[in-house]
Design a protein around this motif. Structure first.
Motif, mmCIF file in Angstrom:
data_model
loop_
_atom_site.group_PDB
_atom_site.id
_atom_site.type_symbol
_atom_site.label_atom_id
_atom_site.label_comp_id
_atom_site.label_asym_id
_atom_site.label_seq_id
_atom_site.Cartn_x
_atom_site.Cartn_y
_atom_site.Cartn_z
ATOM 1 N N SER A 48 19.302 15.823 44.774
ATOM 2 C CA SER A 48 18.583 16.458 44.851
ATOM 3 C C SER A 48 18.389 15.708 46.114
ATOM 4 C CB SER A 48 17.697 16.817 43.960
ATOM 5 O OG SER A 48 18.540 17.495 42.734
ATOM 6 N N TYR A 49 18.019 14.389 45.956
ATOM 7 C CA TYR A 49 17.382 13.350 46.504
ATOM 8 C C TYR A 49 18.230 13.326 47.828
ATOM 9 C CZ TYR A 49 17.707 8.128 48.855
ATOM 10 O OH TYR A 49 17.317 7.239 49.496
ATOM 11 N N ARG A 50 19.573 13.013 48.352
ATOM 12 C CA ARG A 50 20.787 13.384 49.019
ATOM 13 C C ARG A 50 20.298 14.925 49.941
ATOM 14 N NH1 ARG A 50 25.760 13.517 48.625
ATOM 15 N NH2 ARG A 50 26.061 13.120 50.619
ATOM 16 N N VAL A 51 19.651 15.551 49.142
ATOM 17 C CA VAL A 51 20.214 16.934 49.912
ATOM 18 C C VAL A 51 18.630 16.559 50.445
ATOM 19 C CG1 VAL A 51 19.323 19.237 49.165
ATOM 20 C CG2 VAL A 51 21.287 18.600 48.251
ATOM 21 N N PHE A 52 18.109 15.726 49.997
ATOM 22 C CA PHE A 52 16.340 15.871 50.871
ATOM 23 C C PHE A 52 16.312 14.648 51.679
ATOM 24 C CE2 PHE A 52 12.867 13.200 51.449
ATOM 25 C CZ PHE A 52 11.909 13.966 51.300
ATOM 26 N N LEU A 71 14.161 6.419 45.757
ATOM 27 C CA LEU A 71 12.908 6.746 44.916
ATOM 28 C C LEU A 71 13.042 8.263 45.811
ATOM 29 C CD1 LEU A 71 10.601 6.018 43.862
ATOM 30 C CD2 LEU A 71 9.631 5.838 45.553
ATOM 31 N N PHE A 72 13.164 9.130 44.230
ATOM 32 C CA PHE A 72 12.772 10.248 44.215
ATOM 33 C C PHE A 72 12.478 10.915 43.159
ATOM 34 C CE2 PHE A 72 14.378 14.682 43.637
ATOM 35 C CZ PHE A 72 14.433 15.503 44.695
ATOM 36 N N VAL A 73 11.751 11.252 43.314
ATOM 37 C CA VAL A 73 10.634 12.479 42.234
ATOM 38 C C VAL A 73 10.380 13.682 42.435
ATOM 39 C CG1 VAL A 73 8.750 13.274 40.702
ATOM 40 C CG2 VAL A 73 9.250 10.286 42.021
ATOM 41 N N HIS A 74 11.484 14.569 41.309
ATOM 42 C CA HIS A 74 11.353 16.144 41.072
ATOM 43 C C HIS A 74 10.148 16.548 41.710
ATOM 44 C CE1 HIS A 74 12.040 20.339 40.322
ATOM 45 N NE2 HIS A 74 13.034 20.060 40.672
ATOM 46 N N LEU A 86 28.150 17.164 43.349
ATOM 47 C CA LEU A 86 26.785 16.344 42.366
ATOM 48 C C LEU A 86 28.344 15.905 41.798
ATOM 49 C CD1 LEU A 86 24.984 16.337 40.067
ATOM 50 C CD2 LEU A 86 26.332 18.274 39.598
ATOM 51 N N GLU A 87 28.988 15.698 42.253
ATOM 52 C CA GLU A 87 30.446 15.470 41.738
ATOM 53 C C GLU A 87 30.456 14.004 41.950
ATOM 54 O OE1 GLU A 87 31.561 15.633 37.867
ATOM 55 O OE2 GLU A 87 30.055 17.276 38.984
ATOM 56 N N LYS A 88 30.812 13.880 43.637
ATOM 57 C CA LYS A 88 31.086 12.849 44.367
ATOM 58 C C LYS A 88 29.621 12.002 44.235
ATOM 59 C CE LYS A 88 31.808 11.267 48.608
ATOM 60 N NZ LYS A 88 32.648 11.882 50.221
ATOM 61 N N GLY A 89 28.423 12.554 44.019
ATOM 62 C CA GLY A 89 27.859 11.701 43.588
ATOM 63 C C GLY A 89 27.691 10.678 42.535
#
Length: 148
Positions: free
Chosen positions: A22-26, A84-87, A33-36
């Motif tokens: 989700s952070y990377r998408v941001f 740093l990431f928060v949903h 997901l699998e590569k991350g």
């Protein structure tokens, strides 16, 4: 809101990977997901980073990832607060500050001289958050990247 923060191990890899994706998408990256997950697993297995996860409502809702650096003038270890990431559903509840505070505590626990970070000039949330958390803007240096 009740929350806890704990240092991630391979047991929390799935939790960390979901937030990392989700952070990377941001940051405008395609979801993977699998590569991350493989990336984080390698960092943890090789002791190349330390990850702290914030849990609330029985699930992981935020994370911070730190990489070890060395400061040339202080001649000490320093931590790069890389991620740093928060949903989004949990923003505005103090979790980012709590993750930063845990990072500062980790810096003290490991005998480091401090933390450094960088963020995009357009990251208004981060550019307001970091000074409130005691970070000083460094207008003295230019940061360059070389992608080989």
């Amino acid at each position: 809101m009740e929350y806890s923060i704990r240092k991630a191990s391979l047991e929390e890899l799935d939790d960390a990977a979901a937030l990392f994706d989700s952070y990377r998408v941001f940051y405008r990256q395609a979801p993977d997901l699998e590569k991350g997950k493989a990336f984080l697993k390698e960092r943890l297995l090789n002791n190349e980073s330390d990850i702290f996860l914030a849990y609330a409502d029985g699930k992981a809702v935020g994370f911070v990832q730190l990489y070890k650096l060395f400061h040339y003038t202080k001649l000490q270890k320093q931590w790069l607060l890389s991620d740093l990431f928060v949903h989004p559903d949990y923003r505005g509840k103090g979790l980012s500050v709590a993750l930063i505070d845990r990072s500062k505590q980790w810096s003290r626990e490991t005998g480091a001289c401090g933390l450094m970070l960088e963020t995009e000039k357009t990251n208004d949330i981060g550019n307001n958050l970091y000074p409130r958390c005691g970070f000083e803007y460094d207008g003295q240096h230019n940061y360059y990247h070389w992608w080989g």
